[in-house]
Design a protein around this motif. Structure first.
Motif, PDB file in Angstrom:
ATOM      1  N   SER A 129     -32.450  44.734  65.505  1.00  0.00           N
ATOM      2  CA  SER A 129     -31.209  45.442  65.203  1.00  0.00           C
ATOM      3  C   SER A 129     -30.067  44.668  65.832  1.00  0.00           C
ATOM      4  O   SER A 129     -30.157  44.198  66.960  1.00  0.00           O
ATOM      5  CB  SER A 129     -31.257  46.873  65.731  1.00  0.00           C
ATOM      6  OG  SER A 129     -31.360  46.867  67.133  1.00  0.00           O
ATOM      7  N   ILE A 130     -29.035  44.545  65.069  1.00  0.00           N
ATOM      8  CA  ILE A 130     -27.867  43.827  65.542  1.00  0.00           C
ATOM      9  C   ILE A 130     -26.812  44.862  65.873  1.00  0.00           C
ATOM     10  O   ILE A 130     -26.413  45.666  65.031  1.00  0.00           O
ATOM     11  CB  ILE A 130     -27.366  42.839  64.465  1.00  0.00           C
ATOM     12  CG1 ILE A 130     -28.472  41.838  64.154  1.00  0.00           C
ATOM     13  CG2 ILE A 130     -26.099  42.139  64.920  1.00  0.00           C
ATOM     14  CD1 ILE A 130     -28.174  40.928  62.997  1.00  0.00           C
ATOM     15  N   ASP A 131     -26.384  44.830  67.129  1.00  0.00           N
ATOM     16  CA  ASP A 131     -25.439  45.842  67.593  1.00  0.00           C
ATOM     17  C   ASP A 131     -24.020  45.620  67.067  1.00  0.00           C
ATOM     18  O   ASP A 131     -23.288  46.561  66.849  1.00  0.00           O
ATOM     19  CB  ASP A 131     -25.416  45.888  69.124  1.00  0.00           C
ATOM     20  CG  ASP A 131     -26.755  46.348  69.688  1.00  0.00           C
ATOM     21  OD1 ASP A 131     -27.463  47.094  68.988  1.00  0.00           O
ATOM     22  OD2 ASP A 131     -27.074  45.952  70.813  1.00  0.00           O
ATOM     23  N   SER A 132     -23.643  44.364  66.887  1.00  0.00           N
ATOM     24  CA  SER A 132     -22.283  44.105  66.418  1.00  0.00           C
ATOM     25  C   SER A 132     -22.288  42.966  65.416  1.00  0.00           C
ATOM     26  O   SER A 132     -23.169  42.112  65.434  1.00  0.00           O
ATOM     27  CB  SER A 132     -21.370  43.758  67.598  1.00  0.00           C
ATOM     28  OG  SER A 132     -21.803  42.553  68.198  1.00  0.00           O
ATOM     29  N   GLU A 133     -21.322  42.980  64.554  1.00  0.00           N
ATOM     30  CA  GLU A 133     -21.207  41.910  63.575  1.00  0.00           C
ATOM     31  C   GLU A 133     -20.460  40.734  64.170  1.00  0.00           C
ATOM     32  O   GLU A 133     -19.577  40.905  65.008  1.00  0.00           O
ATOM     33  CB  GLU A 133     -20.471  42.413  62.337  1.00  0.00           C
ATOM     34  CG  GLU A 133     -21.292  43.389  61.526  1.00  0.00           C
ATOM     35  CD  GLU A 133     -20.639  43.686  60.196  1.00  0.00           C
ATOM     36  OE1 GLU A 133     -19.885  42.834  59.691  1.00  0.00           O
ATOM     37  OE2 GLU A 133     -20.905  44.778  59.678  1.00  0.00           O
ATOM     38  N   VAL A 134     -20.810  39.560  63.732  1.00  0.00           N
ATOM     39  CA  VAL A 134     -20.119  38.345  64.155  1.00  0.00           C
ATOM     40  C   VAL A 134     -18.827  38.254  63.355  1.00  0.00           C
ATOM     41  O   VAL A 134     -18.829  38.402  62.136  1.00  0.00           O
ATOM     42  CB  VAL A 134     -21.002  37.097  63.897  1.00  0.00           C
ATOM     43  CG1 VAL A 134     -20.249  35.826  64.202  1.00  0.00           C
ATOM     44  CG2 VAL A 134     -22.279  37.187  64.712  1.00  0.00           C
ATOM     45  N   SER A 135     -17.730  37.997  64.034  1.00  0.00           N
ATOM     46  CA  SER A 135     -16.442  37.894  63.348  1.00  0.00           C
ATOM     47  C   SER A 135     -16.365  36.582  62.578  1.00  0.00           C
ATOM     48  O   SER A 135     -17.012  35.594  62.949  1.00  0.00           O
ATOM     49  CB  SER A 135     -15.283  37.981  64.340  1.00  0.00           C
ATOM     50  OG  SER A 135     -15.184  36.772  65.072  1.00  0.00           O
ATOM     51  N   SER A 136     -15.576  36.588  61.520  1.00  0.00           N
ATOM     52  CA  SER A 136     -15.415  35.353  60.739  1.00  0.00           C
ATOM     53  C   SER A 136     -14.778  34.270  61.595  1.00  0.00           C
ATOM     54  O   SER A 136     -15.081  33.087  61.438  1.00  0.00           O
ATOM     55  CB  SER A 136     -14.608  35.604  59.469  1.00  0.00           C
ATOM     56  OG  SER A 136     -13.328  36.103  59.780  1.00  0.00           O
TER      57      SER A 136
ATOM     58  N   ASP B  98     -15.203  33.808  64.907  1.00  0.00           N
ATOM     59  CA  ASP B  98     -16.242  33.256  65.779  1.00  0.00           C
ATOM     60  C   ASP B  98     -17.176  32.335  64.996  1.00  0.00           C
ATOM     61  O   ASP B  98     -17.563  31.266  65.468  1.00  0.00           O
ATOM     62  CB  ASP B  98     -17.063  34.371  66.435  1.00  0.00           C
ATOM     63  CG  ASP B  98     -16.296  35.095  67.522  1.00  0.00           C
ATOM     64  OD1 ASP B  98     -15.249  34.572  67.976  1.00  0.00           O
ATOM     65  OD2 ASP B  98     -16.742  36.190  67.917  1.00  0.00           O
ATOM     66  N   PHE B  99     -17.531  32.769  63.778  1.00  0.00           N
ATOM     67  CA  PHE B  99     -18.411  31.943  62.953  1.00  0.00           C
ATOM     68  C   PHE B  99     -17.718  30.639  62.577  1.00  0.00           C
ATOM     69  O   PHE B  99     -18.315  29.566  62.646  1.00  0.00           O
ATOM     70  CB  PHE B  99     -18.837  32.712  61.702  1.00  0.00           C
ATOM     71  CG  PHE B  99     -19.755  31.914  60.813  1.00  0.00           C
ATOM     72  CD1 PHE B  99     -21.014  31.530  61.253  1.00  0.00           C
ATOM     73  CD2 PHE B  99     -19.351  31.523  59.548  1.00  0.00           C
ATOM     74  CE1 PHE B  99     -21.863  30.788  60.445  1.00  0.00           C
ATOM     75  CE2 PHE B  99     -20.192  30.775  58.736  1.00  0.00           C
ATOM     76  CZ  PHE B  99     -21.449  30.408  59.177  1.00  0.00           C
TER      77      PHE B  99
ATOM     78  N   HIS C 182     -22.149  36.367  48.386  1.00  0.00           N
ATOM     79  CA  HIS C 182     -20.917  36.655  49.104  1.00  0.00           C
ATOM     80  C   HIS C 182     -19.730  36.000  48.386  1.00  0.00           C
ATOM     81  O   HIS C 182     -19.568  36.186  47.194  1.00  0.00           O
ATOM     82  CB  HIS C 182     -21.050  36.257  50.573  1.00  0.00           C
ATOM     83  CG  HIS C 182     -22.312  36.774  51.200  1.00  0.00           C
ATOM     84  ND1 HIS C 182     -22.554  38.119  51.374  1.00  0.00           N
ATOM     85  CD2 HIS C 182     -23.426  36.133  51.635  1.00  0.00           C
ATOM     86  CE1 HIS C 182     -23.753  38.291  51.916  1.00  0.00           C
ATOM     87  NE2 HIS C 182     -24.310  37.102  52.079  1.00  0.00           N
TER      88      HIS C 182
END
Length: 194
Positions: free
Chosen positions: A9-16, A18-19, A140
Motif C-alpha cells: 500500500s502506498i500512503d502518498s502519491e509521488v508529485s509530478s 518530484d518525479f 496516461h
C-alpha cells in the motif's frame, strides 16, 4: 520457480515535480521525432527513444498525445527519429515549441530529406531513422510507439547531444575519451589466493 506475490500500500502519491526531478538525473540522448508528409508535417524534441530489438530492427518512443505530432503519427502510420549532434541545439530548441513555432515552420533553417515513408529526416543528424508504426500503447498522457525500421542513415560524426539536469550537454566520443584517460586511476591487479 517460486513466485511471491506481495501487495503494497502506498500512503502518498509521488508529485509530478518530484518525479520530474528524479528523471532529470537520467541522461538522455536528444532526438527530434518527425511526422507527416508534404506541408502537413510537425515534429517534437524527445529524450524517450530506445532500441527495442535488432532482429527485426525496431525501436520505441514515447510521445505526448497532446503534441501536434501525435495526430500525424496516427493518420499516416510513419515517423522519423533524428538523433541530434552536439551542434544541433538550435534544432532541438526549435522543436520544443518554446519559440511558438508550429508545424512546417519548425523545419526552417535545416536541410531535410525523405525516404520510403515520406517523413522528413534531418540531413546531418548523427542518425536519421525512417519508421513505420508497428504498435501503439496509450497510457496516461503519452503513447508508446513501436516503430519498425524502414531505413537508416548514419553520420560519421561522433559528438552527440544529450539532456541532463534540465540542460543540453555535448558528448564527444574522442574528446571525452581523452579526458577520461587523463584522469583515470589505473586499476591494480591483486593476486587472489585460491
Amino acid at each position: 520457480m517460486n513466485l511471491i506475490i506481495r501487495s503494497a500500500s502506498i500512503d502518498s502519491e509521488v508529485s509530478s515535480g518530484d518525479f520530474r526531478s528524479a528523471m532529470r538525473q537520467l541522461t538522455g540522448g536528444v532526438s527530434v521525432i518527425t511526422a507527416g508528409r508534404g506541408r502537413d508535417i510537425s515534429g517534437m524534441t524527445v529524450t524517450s527513444v530506445s532500441s527495442l530489438s535488432v532482429d527485426p530492427p525496431a525501436l520505441i518512443v514515447s510521445i505526448n498525445r497532446e503534441s501536434s505530432s501525435w495526430p500525424l503519427v496516427k493518420r499516416y502510420g510513419f515517423f522519423g527519429v533524428n538523433i541530434l549532434t552536439s551542434d544541433q541545439i538550435d534544432i532541438a530548441e526549435r522543436f520544443t515549441g518554446k519559440g511558438g513555432l508550429k508545424g512546417v515552420d519548425r523545419f526552417a533553417g535545416a536541410r531535410w530529406m525523405t525516404c520510403a515513408s515520406g517523413v522528413p529526416l534531418l540531413v546531418g543528424a548523427l542518425a536519421a531513422i525512417d519508421c513505420e508504426v508497428e504498435d501503439v500503447v496509450e497510457r496516461h498522457s503519452h503513447a508508446i510507439i513501436i516503430g519498425r525500421i524502414l531505413n537508416v542513415e548514419v553520420s560519421a560524426r561522433t559528438a552527440a547531444l544529450a539532456y541532463w539536469q534540465g540542460r543540453y550537454v555535448a558528448i564527444d566520443q574522442d574528446e571525452d575519451a581523452a579526458k577520461l584517460a587523463e584522469v583515470s586511476v589505473p586499476v591494480r591487479k591483486t593476486a587472489r589466493k585460491v
